[in-house]
Design an enzyme around this catalytic site. Sequence first.
Site, PDB file in Angstrom:
ATOM      1  N   SER A 236       0.827  -1.212   0.000  1.00 27.91           N
ATOM      2  CA  SER A 236       0.000   0.000   0.000  1.00 27.91           C
ATOM      3  C   SER A 236       0.859   1.259   0.000  1.00 27.91           C
ATOM      4  O   SER A 236       0.323   2.351  -0.140  1.00 27.91           O
ATOM      5  CB  SER A 236      -0.904   0.004   1.234  1.00 27.91           C
ATOM      6  N   CYS A 237       2.177   1.114   0.167  1.00 28.33           N
ATOM      7  CA  CYS A 237       2.990   2.318   0.395  1.00 28.33           C
ATOM      8  C   CYS A 237       3.981   2.645  -0.716  1.00 28.33           C
ATOM      9  O   CYS A 237       3.954   3.750  -1.258  1.00 28.33           O
ATOM     10  CB  CYS A 237       3.735   2.185   1.713  1.00 28.33           C
ATOM     11  N   PHE A 238       4.884   1.719  -1.054  1.00 27.30           N
ATOM     12  CA  PHE A 238       5.917   2.060  -2.041  1.00 27.30           C
ATOM     13  C   PHE A 238       5.302   2.562  -3.356  1.00 27.30           C
ATOM     14  O   PHE A 238       5.677   3.644  -3.830  1.00 27.30           O
ATOM     15  CB  PHE A 238       6.838   0.867  -2.317  1.00 27.30           C
TER      16      PHE A 238
END
Length: 432
Positions: free
Chosen positions: A269-271
Amino acid sequence: MDVSIVGSGYVGTTVAACLADLGHRVVNVDVDEGVVSSLNDGVAPIHEPGLSDLVATHAGSRLAATTEYGAVRDTDVTFVCLPTPANDDGSINASVVESGMASLGEAIASTDGRHLVVVKSTVVPGTTEEVLRPAVERASGTVAGEDFDLVVNPEFLREGSAVADFFAPDKLVFGSPTARGHDALAAVYDPLFDRADGEIPVVQTGVREAEMIKYANNAFLATKLSLVNELGNVCKAYGVDAYEVAEAIGLDDRIGERFLRSGVGWGGSCFPKDVSALVAAAREVGYDPQLLEAAVAVNDEQPRRLLDLLAGRVDVPGARIAVLGLAFKPGTDDVRHSRAIPVIESLLDRGADVVAYDPAAAGNMRALFPDVEYAPSAAGALRGADGAVVLTDWEEFATLDGEFDAMASPVVVDGRRIVERREGIEYEGLTW
Ligand code: UGA
């Protein structure tokens, strides 16, 4: 202290439970009634190792949840852990955080003490000063720095080890225009400093710097992985084992031994979201971020390369292909931006008959690909398959052995260097 947490996603819930464990009285505010009643019943609404125990221990005493923003009024400090989803162009959509800030502002308008507002949501430089602070000020009729303090405190927790990361962080970052803001947030973390084994570095910096540190951290790691993957692709072309190369270069402490595993690429969900947001933010100010764009391009390339290796050994149209590993990394059921998504899409496009298996994430992948067959075990997926691809480094894939003998043709393309068996199967590694 009395602490409120706005937003009960994986950051908000983890931070709430950990702060309660440190001795604070914590109330979670979330619009989702299911999440609120789960927390009040002592049941963690998300899967994170160690979280269930903390929630069960502290619910009903130091940990509570509500749908009412008014609860913020009775607390000294509020952590804002609301999502910043991506717009179509990759930029962040700060509207959820902005409206959360307005509700927060209304709630603190009538407080006697000086409230501390802590932004944990990931926002691009300038967002706190230009969007979030005005939202609180308008709604509260008060002024940041005079009536309340506003500090940016980005989060570096990893999914799957978020609780352990909270209690042993590499660093804490406090972004505030005033020393008073830095000190107020340090007071909240005081019990963590007492509990920690060693000293925790605290970076006291400005608001924009703190916002940028979060993006720089994730962009650096994602780019490091894309570089490792690109080097791996070159290694493969020369018949060189990229993992032997990685082990050697990792001995140079300027490079570091961690985050050197090449393969089918990064997800989560982040990078992907943060790198795209930073690309969009850079363009917004007239800078063309070539290296970050290349990091994304290399990442998009890896699933295609894996499928080309498979197609070199199996006639894919009409073939039964086992996809082992659907989660974006082991230890989670999260499939957001998992490399399994482009791989399955492409296999279906090429006319393959896909049978997928994951020990935790099959349910979430089923929501995206309802027509794919999901096997209850790796053995079940491999039985009768014409080929297999391995996309997540779940430990149970390391010990697969006789299961490969039940394949119609034992072709295995490993995207994570996890399968240990090599003899008696057609084994192909993505970068080795
Ligand atoms: C990442 C960061 O590591 C956290 O510090 C940060 O707080 C978080 O994003 C966030 O911004 O909230 P996370 O998304 O949980 O944490 O996942 P990582 O463990 O960093 O893995 C990311 C991806 O890189 C996974 O797909 C993983 O398979 C891949 N990876 C990781 C590799 O391909 N090779 C490696 O050597 C390491």
